[in-house]
Design a protein around this motif. Structure first.
Motif, PDB file in Angstrom:
ATOM      1  N   LYS A 213       0.836  -1.209   0.000  1.00 31.72           N
ATOM      2  CA  LYS A 213       0.000   0.000   0.000  1.00 31.72           C
ATOM      3  C   LYS A 213       0.869   1.256   0.000  1.00 31.72           C
ATOM      4  O   LYS A 213       0.576   2.228  -0.700  1.00 31.72           O
ATOM      5  CB  LYS A 213      -0.932   0.003   1.212  1.00 31.72           C
ATOM      6  CG  LYS A 213      -2.086  -0.984   1.128  1.00 31.72           C
ATOM      7  CD  LYS A 213      -2.985  -0.871   2.342  1.00 31.72           C
ATOM      8  CE  LYS A 213      -4.195  -1.794   2.237  1.00 31.72           C
ATOM      9  NZ  LYS A 213      -5.076  -1.696   3.425  1.00 31.72           N
ATOM     10  N   PHE A 218      -1.102   4.482  -1.101  1.00 33.66           N
ATOM     11  CA  PHE A 218      -2.416   4.346  -0.482  1.00 33.66           C
ATOM     12  C   PHE A 218      -2.321   4.592   1.025  1.00 33.66           C
ATOM     13  O   PHE A 218      -1.254   4.390   1.638  1.00 33.66           O
ATOM     14  CB  PHE A 218      -2.984   2.944  -0.717  1.00 33.66           C
ATOM     15  CG  PHE A 218      -3.316   2.663  -2.160  1.00 33.66           C
ATOM     16  CD1 PHE A 218      -3.871   3.640  -2.972  1.00 33.66           C
ATOM     17  CD2 PHE A 218      -3.075   1.415  -2.712  1.00 33.66           C
ATOM     18  CE1 PHE A 218      -4.176   3.396  -4.292  1.00 33.66           C
ATOM     19  CE2 PHE A 218      -3.371   1.147  -4.036  1.00 33.66           C
ATOM     20  CZ  PHE A 218      -3.921   2.144  -4.832  1.00 33.66           C
ATOM     21  N   VAL A 220      -2.481   3.917   4.938  1.00 28.47           N
ATOM     22  CA  VAL A 220      -2.220   2.723   5.741  1.00 28.47           C
ATOM     23  C   VAL A 220      -2.545   3.017   7.198  1.00 28.47           C
ATOM     24  O   VAL A 220      -2.671   4.174   7.607  1.00 28.47           O
ATOM     25  CB  VAL A 220      -0.748   2.271   5.619  1.00 28.47           C
ATOM     26  CG1 VAL A 220      -0.427   1.816   4.214  1.00 28.47           C
ATOM     27  CG2 VAL A 220       0.191   3.384   6.062  1.00 28.47           C
TER      28      VAL A 220
END
Length: 430
Positions: A213, A218, A220
């Motif tokens: 991720k 992205f 986390v």
């Protein structure tokens, strides 16, 4: 990017939000904890003994294996009412293969090493073929799966009866019986090895997911949240192994084991059961089905079709062939469950798998699989199966009659669907 920050809100986020936990999963875990608490108090602590936990575990396996397949079926907006009868059909084929067909027609004596694998193969092929037939009728012929599998419920139970001429078939091959639970155990040493290996794999999965991720930018979880989840995963796996290792072999069985080797049991010697082979089989099924659901095109197509069948078809997904494959997979899992069920009972009886369709559907639905399609998890179905078996085991221990046990199971199923409908309505999901 390592952690998610929300200016002005970060310090006020709850622990649940930071852990990014599934609220449905938390609700199921809460219900499971409540069931355990109630029956532990009602039985004076007997419910949580290693012996009872071992028994609940091996009794759950057969239904749990089928429940993983039922998740895919329901996610696709279908239903399979024939799983109990299909289990009986696969069990009948396996029982006849190992006790009569192979010895009579192929000259393989009872106890031959090839009997068990050939019998298992026959059962798995039978289940897969019948499941594919159900899928073809539902997918290509347009017959509602409810009707197809309702017919299957009636047909395959009675075909199984004719296959065995209504007789109980046994004794079964000793190798095959190892898949039943109590007779096939790994003992403490191998159980700890597998438990530690499973813990390392779980920790690797958690942290590798975090790194993946991060590499894609992205959001986390905070590091402490990942550490908490890692500790919970490790504690659950190793704690489970410790409990099963704590269940000691009965003196009689221990004596027979040593006598078979021409030895005498040493004074004061004892050993735990450890992991049953059937539970190890369930773990492998859960891992495989989870990978299919999350990491493969097949799994993505299943959820896409369940979420919006028309859009899935327009996007190029062959939904009819997908239906065949999902039902064939369901049939394969029924064959696998038949292996576990008949091995645990050590024979094939006419009533094997009776009402399993109720238990399997209930496990999937209680585990959060939406009857409207598109939503469902493998781990949720396993937890649902555990809740179901714990309810039945606990009620049996406190002396509740079987008819009332079925009433409670039915009420729990209706309650689970009602809660799911209310949850989806609150989120504005159809």
């Amino acid at each position: 990017m390592s952690e998610v920050t929300h200016p002005g809100l970060g310090s006020r986020r709850s622990m649940v939000e930071q852990l990014q936990l599934d609220m449905r999963l938390l609700g199921m875990l809460g219900a499971f904890a409540l069931v355990i608490l109630v029956f532990t108090v009602a039985t004076g602590g007997t419910f949580l003994t290693p012996r009872n936990i071992f028994n609940i575990t091996i009794q759950t396996v057969s239904v749990a294996i089928m429940a993983t397949g039922m998740v895919f079926v329901i996610v696709m907006r279908h239903i399979d009412l024939s799983v109990g009868s299909l289990l009986a059909m696969c069990s009948a084929v396996m029982a006849m293969t190992q006790t009569q067909w192979l010895p009579q027609y192929f000259g393989l004596p009872l106890g031959h090493w090839a009997i068990a694998p050939l019998a298992i193969l026959a059962g798995l092929v039978t289940g897969t073929a019948i499941g594919a037939l159900h899928g073809w009728l539902a997918g290509y012929q347009g017959i509602p799966s409810f009707i197809v599998t309702l017919g299957g419920l009636l047909i395959w139970r009675n075909v199984a009866w004719y296959t065995t001429r209504g007789q109980t078939i046994g004794p079964l091959d000793q190798t095959l019986i190892l898949f039943g639970g109590a007779e096939g155990i790994l003992f403490p040493t191998w159980s700890w090895i597998i438990g530690i290996a499973a813990t390392l794999v779980a920790l690797w999965a958690i942290w590798s997911t975090r790194k993946r991720k991060e590499s894609h930018g992205f959001p986390v979880k905070p590091l402490w949240a990942e550490a908490v989840l890692s500790a919970l995963a490790a504690g659950a796996i190793l704690g489970f192994v410790a409990i099963l290792n704590a269940y000691q072999l009965p003196p009689g069985r221990l004596r027979r084991m040593f006598e078979a080797r021409g030895e005498t049991v040493p004074e004061g010697y004892s050993i735990g059961h450890g992991l049953p082979i059937s539970v190890l089989l369930l773990i492998l099924v859960v891992v495989a089905m989870t990978v299919i659901a999350r990491k493969t095109r097949f799994g993505r197509y299943i959820y896409a079709t369940g979420g919006n069948p028309e859009a899935a078809a327009l996007s190029g997904i062959n939904t009819r062939w997908l239906t065949v494959k999902v039902f064939a997979l369901m049939g394969f899992l029924c064959g696998l469950s038949a292996l576990v069920a008949q091995a645990r009972l050590q024979n094939h009886g006419n009533d094997i798998g009776t009402l399993d369709e109720l238990r399997v559907i209930a496990a999937a639905v209680i585990g959060g699989t939406a009857l409207a399609g598109g939503v469902g998890t493998i781990y949720g179905a396993i937890l649902g199966a555990l809740i179901m078996q714990s309810l039945q085991s606990g009620m049996g221990m406190v002396g509740v009659d079987t008819p009332f046990q079925n009433i409670v199971v039915g009420l729990v199923l209706v309650l689970a669907v009602w809660i799911d409908a209310a949850y989806r309505k609150r989120l504005g999901v159809r």
